[in-house]
Design a protein around this motif. Sequence first.
Motif, PDB file in Angstrom:
ATOM      1  N   GLN A 150      72.295 -13.646  10.842  1.00  0.00           N
ATOM      2  CA  GLN A 150      71.988 -12.258  10.504  1.00  0.00           C
ATOM      3  C   GLN A 150      70.807 -11.750  11.318  1.00  0.00           C
ATOM      4  O   GLN A 150      70.007 -12.523  11.844  1.00  0.00           O
ATOM      5  N   ARG A 151      70.720 -10.430  11.405  1.00  0.00           N
ATOM      6  CA  ARG A 151      69.558  -9.749  11.971  1.00  0.00           C
ATOM      7  C   ARG A 151      68.792  -9.131  10.815  1.00  0.00           C
ATOM      8  O   ARG A 151      69.384  -8.454   9.991  1.00  0.00           O
ATOM      9  N   ARG A 152      67.486  -9.383  10.729  1.00  0.00           N
ATOM     10  CA  ARG A 152      66.731  -9.010   9.535  1.00  0.00           C
ATOM     11  C   ARG A 152      65.520  -8.153   9.897  1.00  0.00           C
ATOM     12  O   ARG A 152      64.684  -8.547  10.702  1.00  0.00           O
ATOM     13  N   VAL A 153      65.448  -6.979   9.260  1.00  0.00           N
ATOM     14  CA  VAL A 153      64.293  -6.091   9.388  1.00  0.00           C
ATOM     15  C   VAL A 153      63.582  -6.027   8.046  1.00  0.00           C
ATOM     16  O   VAL A 153      64.230  -5.902   7.008  1.00  0.00           O
ATOM     17  N   THR A 154      62.272  -6.115   8.061  1.00  0.00           N
ATOM     18  CA  THR A 154      61.476  -5.859   6.868  1.00  0.00           C
ATOM     19  C   THR A 154      60.669  -4.593   7.110  1.00  0.00           C
ATOM     20  O   THR A 154      59.843  -4.545   8.027  1.00  0.00           O
ATOM     21  N   LEU A 155      60.973  -3.561   6.315  1.00  0.00           N
ATOM     22  CA  LEU A 155      60.216  -2.312   6.391  1.00  0.00           C
ATOM     23  C   LEU A 155      59.023  -2.444   5.448  1.00  0.00           C
ATOM     24  O   LEU A 155      59.175  -2.390   4.233  1.00  0.00           O
ATOM     25  N   ASP A 156      57.850  -2.663   6.019  1.00  0.00           N
ATOM     26  CA  ASP A 156      56.651  -2.869   5.205  1.00  0.00           C
ATOM     27  C   ASP A 156      56.160  -1.564   4.599  1.00  0.00           C
ATOM     28  O   ASP A 156      55.668  -1.540   3.473  1.00  0.00           O
ATOM     29  N   LYS A 157      56.271  -0.478   5.361  1.00  0.00           N
ATOM     30  CA  LYS A 157      55.889   0.833   4.848  1.00  0.00           C
ATOM     31  C   LYS A 157      56.422   1.898   5.792  1.00  0.00           C
ATOM     32  O   LYS A 157      56.716   1.631   6.965  1.00  0.00           O
ATOM     33  N   GLY A 158      56.585   3.117   5.257  1.00  0.00           N
ATOM     34  CA  GLY A 158      56.933   4.235   6.111  1.00  0.00           C
ATOM     35  C   GLY A 158      58.406   4.599   6.122  1.00  0.00           C
ATOM     36  O   GLY A 158      59.115   4.482   5.122  1.00  0.00           O
ATOM     37  N   GLU A 159      58.888   5.003   7.304  1.00  0.00           N
ATOM     38  CA  GLU A 159      60.230   5.548   7.450  1.00  0.00           C
ATOM     39  C   GLU A 159      60.747   5.245   8.848  1.00  0.00           C
ATOM     40  O   GLU A 159      59.996   5.291   9.823  1.00  0.00           O
ATOM     41  N   ALA A 160      62.033   4.950   8.941  1.00  0.00           N
ATOM     42  CA  ALA A 160      62.615   4.610  10.241  1.00  0.00           C
ATOM     43  C   ALA A 160      64.071   5.042  10.307  1.00  0.00           C
ATOM     44  O   ALA A 160      64.791   4.990   9.304  1.00  0.00           O
ATOM     45  N   PHE A 161      64.479   5.464  11.512  1.00  0.00           N
ATOM     46  CA  PHE A 161      65.872   5.819  11.772  1.00  0.00           C
ATOM     47  C   PHE A 161      66.467   4.733  12.666  1.00  0.00           C
ATOM     48  O   PHE A 161      65.918   4.421  13.722  1.00  0.00           O
ATOM     49  N   PHE A 162      67.587   4.152  12.216  1.00  0.00           N
ATOM     50  CA  PHE A 162      68.187   3.014  12.900  1.00  0.00           C
ATOM     51  C   PHE A 162      69.504   3.406  13.571  1.00  0.00           C
ATOM     52  O   PHE A 162      70.355   4.045  12.943  1.00  0.00           O
ATOM     53  N   SER A 163      69.653   3.011  14.832  1.00  0.00           N
ATOM     54  CA  SER A 163      70.940   3.052  15.528  1.00  0.00           C
ATOM     55  C   SER A 163      71.272   1.599  15.855  1.00  0.00           C
ATOM     56  O   SER A 163      70.782   1.037  16.849  1.00  0.00           O
ATOM     57  N   VAL A 164      72.104   0.989  15.002  1.00  0.00           N
ATOM     58  CA  VAL A 164      72.300  -0.456  15.042  1.00  0.00           C
ATOM     59  C   VAL A 164      73.409  -0.831  16.014  1.00  0.00           C
ATOM     60  O   VAL A 164      74.502  -0.254  15.981  1.00  0.00           O
ATOM     61  N   SER A 165      73.123  -1.791  16.865  1.00  0.00           N
ATOM     62  CA  SER A 165      74.121  -2.340  17.781  1.00  0.00           C
ATOM     63  C   SER A 165      75.228  -3.022  16.981  1.00  0.00           C
ATOM     64  O   SER A 165      74.957  -3.839  16.104  1.00  0.00           O
ATOM     65  N   HIS A 166      76.481  -2.687  17.270  1.00  0.00           N
ATOM     66  CA  HIS A 166      77.616  -3.163  16.469  1.00  0.00           C
ATOM     67  C   HIS A 166      77.860  -4.654  16.708  1.00  0.00           C
ATOM     68  O   HIS A 166      77.953  -5.110  17.849  1.00  0.00           O
ATOM     69  N   ASP A 167      77.957  -5.418  15.611  1.00  0.00           N
ATOM     70  CA  ASP A 167      78.264  -6.851  15.680  1.00  0.00           C
ATOM     71  C   ASP A 167      78.741  -7.285  14.298  1.00  0.00           C
ATOM     72  O   ASP A 167      77.944  -7.553  13.402  1.00  0.00           O
ATOM     73  N   THR A 168      80.061  -7.346  14.121  1.00  0.00           N
ATOM     74  CA  THR A 168      80.621  -7.650  12.801  1.00  0.00           C
ATOM     75  C   THR A 168      80.308  -9.069  12.340  1.00  0.00           C
ATOM     76  O   THR A 168      80.314  -9.358  11.144  1.00  0.00           O
ATOM     77  N   THR A 169      80.062  -9.980  13.272  1.00  0.00           N
ATOM     78  CA  THR A 169      79.781 -11.367  12.905  1.00  0.00           C
ATOM     79  C   THR A 169      78.288 -11.625  12.687  1.00  0.00           C
ATOM     80  O   THR A 169      77.895 -12.731  12.332  1.00  0.00           O
ATOM     81  N   HIS A 170      77.464 -10.610  12.913  1.00  0.00           N
ATOM     82  CA  HIS A 170      76.018 -10.779  12.872  1.00  0.00           C
ATOM     83  C   HIS A 170      75.408  -9.591  12.126  1.00  0.00           C
ATOM     84  O   HIS A 170      74.834  -8.698  12.745  1.00  0.00           O
ATOM     85  N   PRO A 171      75.542  -9.529  10.784  1.00  0.00           N
ATOM     86  CA  PRO A 171      75.122  -8.347  10.028  1.00  0.00           C
ATOM     87  C   PRO A 171      73.640  -8.045  10.200  1.00  0.00           C
ATOM     88  O   PRO A 171      72.823  -8.936  10.434  1.00  0.00           O
ATOM     89  N   PHE A 172      73.323  -6.768  10.050  1.00  0.00           N
ATOM     90  CA  PHE A 172      71.974  -6.231  10.198  1.00  0.00           C
ATOM     91  C   PHE A 172      71.488  -5.855   8.804  1.00  0.00           C
ATOM     92  O   PHE A 172      72.098  -5.038   8.124  1.00  0.00           O
ATOM     93  N   ILE A 173      70.393  -6.471   8.355  1.00  0.00           N
ATOM     94  CA  ILE A 173      69.908  -6.283   6.988  1.00  0.00           C
ATOM     95  C   ILE A 173      68.485  -5.729   7.023  1.00  0.00           C
ATOM     96  O   ILE A 173      67.614  -6.279   7.696  1.00  0.00           O
ATOM     97  N   VAL A 174      68.278  -4.620   6.303  1.00  0.00           N
ATOM     98  CA  VAL A 174      66.947  -4.029   6.174  1.00  0.00           C
ATOM     99  C   VAL A 174      66.437  -4.291   4.768  1.00  0.00           C
ATOM    100  O   VAL A 174      67.082  -3.919   3.786  1.00  0.00           O
ATOM    101  N   LYS A 175      65.294  -4.952   4.662  1.00  0.00           N
ATOM    102  CA  LYS A 175      64.642  -5.199   3.369  1.00  0.00           C
ATOM    103  C   LYS A 175      63.613  -4.105   3.159  1.00  0.00           C
ATOM    104  O   LYS A 175      62.702  -3.921   3.977  1.00  0.00           O
ATOM    105  N   ALA A 176      63.779  -3.329   2.067  1.00  0.00           N
ATOM    106  CA  ALA A 176      62.851  -2.245   1.756  1.00  0.00           C
ATOM    107  C   ALA A 176      62.527  -2.287   0.274  1.00  0.00           C
ATOM    108  O   ALA A 176      63.419  -2.142  -0.560  1.00  0.00           O
ATOM    109  N   ALA A 177      61.252  -2.526  -0.061  1.00  0.00           N
ATOM    110  CA  ALA A 177      60.814  -2.695  -1.455  1.00  0.00           C
ATOM    111  C   ALA A 177      61.634  -3.804  -2.097  1.00  0.00           C
ATOM    112  O   ALA A 177      61.778  -4.876  -1.510  1.00  0.00           O
TER     113      ALA A 177
END
Length: 333
Positions: A150-177
């Motif tokens: 997996q690809r993992r983002v932790t949003l510690d604070k604030g705001e972000a706009f994501f344009s995620v590179s497509h990869d069905t075998t490698h999910p993109f996960i954003v942890k927020a609160a």
Amino acid sequence: MTDSPFSQADYDAITDAAAHWCMRLHASDCTAQERQAFEQWRDAHPLHAFEYEAMLEIWEVAEDLPRLETVVPITRAKPATPWRTFGIAAAVCALALPLAAYSGWNLGLLPNSYQHFEASNTTRQVTLSDGSQVELNLGTELTFSNYKDQRRVTLDKGEAFFSVSHDTTHPFIVKAADGRIRVTGTKFNVWMYEDQVRVNLIEGSVLVSSNDDLPGDGLRLGPSMQARYKHGDFTPQISQTYANDTSLAWRHGKLVLDDLALSEALPLINRYLENPVMVADNSTGAIRLGGIYNIKELHNLVATLPRVLPVYLTRNKDGNPVLNSIPQQTPKS
């Protein structure tokens, strides 16, 4: 003209010192004198603190590595000096880290790429190591780790706009609160203030969970849908957005408040303020506010609110501004 006050050797020495202090401060036998010496070293130059924080982030990521259960006894002819012990540890790490990193990657415990980004007084666009694009709003901080599964983002604070590179075998996960957003390739926005999170989907699909500890992947959003959650929510609240939705106005430097109650508007405003604004009671929170504001000048908005709303300002014991409604006079009969 001098290009830099430090040579490459100086930088290397600072990095080595940061690694040493990171190791010592995590040791069970670290003394109070050592901690005091570390603080003196850290405060001696901003680069010392910067290198230590970077080393600490690497240390924290490495905490996910499995611990070896087998203990091999070692017989020493004589006690090692502190510097000799440090040298042995450094040599062992030099041999063991590549193997540990390879094993950690294969087990899905250690990333092969780690990035940390911050945006303070201006928005910022960054490219993650997987090719995804992220636009950071003011006062935003996040980290990205690329794991095998997996690809993992932790949003510690604030705001972000994501344009995620497509990869069905490698999910993109954003942890927020408390929650998470799971995607494979899409465009979406995540806003966070304290324990409140709002997710706006632009294209593709995402799965939103309000609690990362709950089973399942959460509720699915389609384009032009929004999810909200806060601490304690069992499931996110889902709603439809419309063509005139202004949630992404920050990408053009604006905050648009469309006749919102202060209880709803203040979290959007406070996200940009060092000292958040409070309301004295529910009646004050029900007063409505509208307008278009420059996100870089929101610190000036607080003082102007009594001029446009029936409120006055006080301060609480923590020094934060508090809005109080002005009592309406009852007309005499």
